[in-house]
Scaffold this motif. Structure first.
Motif, short mmCIF file in Angstrom:
data_model
loop_
_atom_site.label_atom_id
_atom_site.label_comp_id
_atom_site.label_asym_id
_atom_site.label_seq_id
_atom_site.Cartn_x
_atom_site.Cartn_y
_atom_site.Cartn_z
N GLU A 188 0.85 -1.19 0.00
CA GLU A 188 0.00 0.00 0.00
C GLU A 188 0.89 1.24 0.00
O GLU A 188 1.77 1.38 0.85
CB GLU A 188 -0.92 0.00 1.22
N LEU A 220 1.30 -4.84 3.89
CA LEU A 220 0.19 -5.16 4.79
C LEU A 220 0.26 -6.58 5.35
O LEU A 220 -0.06 -6.81 6.51
CB LEU A 220 -1.14 -4.95 4.05
N TYR A 249 5.03 -1.33 8.42
CA TYR A 249 4.49 -0.01 8.13
C TYR A 249 5.61 1.03 8.21
O TYR A 249 6.39 1.04 9.15
CB TYR A 249 3.37 0.35 9.11
N ASN A 260 3.47 0.72 3.04
CA ASN A 260 3.06 -0.34 3.97
C ASN A 260 3.00 -1.69 3.26
O ASN A 260 2.38 -1.81 2.20
CB ASN A 260 1.67 -0.02 4.54
N ASN A 284 2.85 -6.82 7.99
CA ASN A 284 2.68 -5.78 9.03
C ASN A 284 3.92 -4.88 9.14
O ASN A 284 4.33 -4.49 10.23
CB ASN A 284 2.38 -6.42 10.39
#
Length: 825
Positions: free
Chosen positions: A484, A522, A527, A520, A525
């Motif tokens: 992302e 996803l 970020y 990110n 995890n």
């Protein structure tokens, strides 16, 4: 023609020798002014030459040249004068007995196209494809037969100072840190410029603007500068348009058309296009591997047959509504749909350390992809009573969705085994843009500009990789992920320009940009948020040495934010031993750019020279590394971008437009530069081992391009160009030199309402990227050709439209971002 050439030479010589004598003989001077326009379009004619000779005293000679508004002004002693107004391709105007006893204005003089027969050669007046200015080059493609039936990549690869490599990467002056805009905006298609080079057809493009050192008005993005691709939009009065059909080998069928309806109250325009084609190319990687002692352990030769079948549709609809003479509301919708199939075969041949053949392996890939995009833009332009006092507000929203699916069958002929893989990629892109630009004239020559720019984008890329085990598809979590990317940029700018003297003007500006970026991963995890803001100053000073020559100095600070494939760590696995991998930890690169420019114009010749220096911190560098092995022990080579500490780049860029005769035009460009990089890079391979490499490197590089257009008998235009990229060294090897050429012929038929053109792109089938890479564990020689030789035949029919239409009644284009900016250079 020789007599004409001698006459022009003597004319220039007489002007230079006798001008000082004339002024010395008569101290009383008056100013002679006037305006020159084209009779067919009522458009001002820039750089027309005006010759003035005293009828009584032939030694008194003076003259001047028109500016961008077609106006001229120069001093002469009082007397009775013979005037001559000349511009290549137009009939000469001769005026006798012009009395000049005081300041005199001869009014508006209209010049007409000059169409004549000369020694069996048809001569048709035609505007040059390349318009050279000190700060930018504007390349018009409407009459460029070399790119008919081609792509945007073909267009850019014909523009001075620009080159496009075999993979679609665009560079300006040899620097890939360039910002590419489409219609002045960072649209979704512009965010993946390599793909845009293949999707956009040449017929959909009106012109290309190259801005090497942008002012504060422009986005700060793009360390090397900005390339703006301007799409076709009708602006001529009345009902008019054209349609073009193309057929080519390999398969290339294209149908496109432009339609325009303009009245006093509105302007409606549309561009429609369909394309169905096939590209054929290849890639090769010949690899030699070493052990820790430097001894050869094995050889692997890899060859990929690169085929791609594409279908594409595009539609642009636009409406300019002139609510009042001073207030315009513009709207446009642009939609595209593209699909492609790529049946590729990758062959591997394995050899032992003595290069004796052992076995081979093949990967058969079936790849299907689709891309759909739509963009809506609305803008308001308010013109106030004072000329050049303008307020523009523009908003754009765009969406881009793409999918890419591949099935791979890996066959090992040595072990007589097969394995199956597949990968699916889905990309969703959404962007919103707001621009506000305000320009205010101050005093006689002052010019103030200010504005706001907001760009808000979001990309979501889901990538899944599967292995087939026991007839079931098992997702590989080590390779699959969802990336992302969010980018919010808010910017404010202001700049002011004025004249110090009649010949010296300047402009200073300051831009502030605030960036908030999320990268990110996803599924893992991971970020990563990056917030930063900075000031981006710019300064320009221009000295008009004479009416036909100028000198400028400029400075700007720029930034290059990584995005797209640079950040995505998951790529396609057409080859499982050589592939590209993005780096989500990349930081932006910042550049300080200095430019010294000079332009000289003569009748028939324009020369532009620019000496430049760029210092880039955290520059992007592509590195290749051995990152592990496959299950059968084959080394895996990965190419990735990294932030290197500093790069120094300085060079010389020369561009010339020369018209020795009315039937022959030559454009040439030469770019020579030196880069110095400094920095070390440490990485951890898939086995957990750390490696450090020094990337200090100094190298010289250059490339040159020349294009020649000749009008032959029977109204046939012949165009040919050639480009040579010289070899240069890199920290991990070197890039091999490359020579390529293109050819085109065209003829007007049906009383010049239609044109038939034939072109051959890459005549010698030689345009490719070839390089050698030296690593501690391997040596490789690689070649890449995205598309081979292409032959096209095109037919264009025009209705209510001249071949050399200069867009009569054209209004300022507010979307390009520079319509009202003070022309400093």
């Amino acid at each position: 023609m020789e007599k004409l050439k001698t006459k022009n030479f003597l004319l220039v010589l007489f002007v230079c020798i006798f001008s000082l004598t004339a002024f010395a003989q008569n101290s009383k001077k008056s100013t002679l002014t006037g305006t020159v326009i084209e009779a067919s379009t009522n458009q001002p004619l820039e750089f027309a030459s005006i010759f003035a000779q005293n009828e009584q005293n032939k030694n008194i000679i003076s003259g001047g040249m028109t500016n961008e508004k077609g106006k001229f002004s120069f001093d002469v002693p009082s007397g009775n004068y013979y005037l001559k107004i000349e511009f290549l391709g137009f009939k000469t105007i001769e005026l006798h007995n012009v009395q000049v006893q005081k300041d005199t204005n001869i009014g508006i003089q209209k010049v007409h196209d000059d169409t004549q027969m000369l020694e069996g050669v048809v001569i048709v007046a035609e505007k040059s494809e390349v318009d050279i200015k000190l700060d930018k080059k504007i390349y018009s493609i409407g009459q460029d037969m070399l790119v008919k039936g081609g792509t945007a990549g073909d267009v850019l690869d014909n523009v001075p100072s620009i080159s496009v490599d075999s993979e679609g990467a665009v560079s300006l002056r040899g620097n890939e840190n360039v910002k590419v805009l489409i219609d002045g905006k960072p649209t979704g298609l512009a965010s993946n410029i390599a793909e845009a080079m293949r999707i956009l057809s040449a017929e959909s493009i009106d012109k290309v603007e190259v801005i090497t050192n942008p002012s504060a008005r422009y986005e700060a993005e793009g360390g090397a500068g900005i390339i703006n691709i301007v799409l076709n939009k009708g602006k001529a009065a009345g009902i008019n348009g054209n349609i073009t059909a193309t057929a080519g080998v390999p398969k290339n069928y294209e149908l496109s058309g432009n339609f325009n309806l303009r009245s006093e109250n509105f302007n409606f325009y549309t561009t429609l296009g369909y394309r169905d084609g096939k590209t054929e190319g290849y890639s090769r990687n010949n690899n030699q591997y070493f052990d820790q002692a430097g001894n050869t352990t094995q050889f692997i030769d890899e060859y990929k047959d690169n085929q791609r079948y594409r279908q594409g549709y595009n539609a642009l609809f636009g409406l300019d509504y002139y609510i009042t003479p001073s207030f315009t509301w513009s709207n446009s919708v642009n939609a595209r749909r593209n699909t492609s199939d790529a049946p590729n075969t990758v062959s591997y041949q394995y050899y032992n350390s003595d290069r004796e053949f052992i076995y081979d392996r093949n990967r058969f890939e079936s790849r299907n992809s689709s891309r759909n995009s739509v963009e809506y833009t609305t803008s308001f332009e308010k013109k106030f009573k004072k000329p050049d006092h303008i307020l523009t507000i523009e908003g754009t929203i765009s969406q881009d969705k793409s999918t890419d699916d591949a099935h791979i069958n890996d066959v090992n002929n040595h072990l007589n085994t097969s394995s199956y893989e597949k990968n699916n990629s889905k990309d969703d892109y959404l962007e919103g843009l707001i621009k506000v630009d305000y320009t205010l004239p101050i005093g006689e020559s002052g010019h103030f500009e200010a504005g706001y720019f907001g760009n808000f984008k979001k990309t979501n890329n889901a990538y899944d990789f599967y292995n087939q085990l026991n007839n079931q598809w098992i997702n590989n979590p080590n390779i699959s992920n969802t990336l992302e990317y969010k980018e919010n940029v808010n910017a404010l700018y202001a700049q002011y320009g004025n004249k110090i003297t009649e010949r010296i003007n300047y402009m200073v500006g300051l831009r502030w940009e605030d960036s908030n970026i999320d990268v990110n991963q996803l599924r893992s995890n991971d970020y990563n948020n990056k917030k930063y803001n900075d000031f981006f100053p710019s300064a320009f000073i221009n000295y008009e040495i004479t009416k036909s020559s100028s000198l400028s100095v400029s400075y700007s600070k720029r930034i290059m934010r990584p995005r797209g494939r640079f950040l995505n760590p998951f790529s396609n696995y057409t080859s499982n031993i050589n592939y590209f991998q993005g780096n989500p930890n990349l930081d932006p690169a910042k550049t300080s750019a200095f430019d010294l420019g000079f332009t000289q114009r003569w009748t028939g010749l324009t020369l532009s020279a620019s000496a430049y220096f760029n210092q880039t911190d955290d520059t992007f560098e592509f590195v290749r590394q051995i990152a592990g092995t496959t299950d059968d022990g084959t080394p895996i080579t990965v190419s990735s971008p990294i932030n290197l500490s500093t790069e120094y780049r300085y060079g010389l860029d020369l561009t010339a437009n020369y018209t020795p005769f009315k039937w022959w035009r030559i454009n040439g460009n030469f770019n020579f530069y030196r880069t110095e990089t400094r920095g070390d890079y440490t990485f951890t391979d898939l086995n957990g081992d750390n490696h450090t490499q020094n990337f200090d490197n100094n190298t010289f590089a250059w490339f040159t391009r020349i294009s020649s257009k000749i009008t032959l008998p029977y109204k046939i235009d012949w165009t040919m160009n050639g480009m040579y990229r010289a070899p240069y060294n890199k920290a991990q090897g070197k890039v091999i030199g490359n020579l390529s050429a293109n050819l085109a012929l065209s003829k007007d038929i049906l009383k010049d309402k239609a044109t038939v053109s034939f072109n051959v792109s890459d005549i010698f089938n030689s345009r490719k990227r070839e390089m050698e890479t030296n690593l501690a564990q391997s040596f490789s020689h690689s070649e890449m050709q995205w598309r081979g030789r292409q032959i096209n035949l095109s037919f264009t029919y025009r209705f209510n439209q001249n071949k050399n239409d200069r867009q009569k009644g054209k209004r300022p284009n507010t979307s390009n971002g520079d319509s009202s900016e003070m022309e400093m250079m």
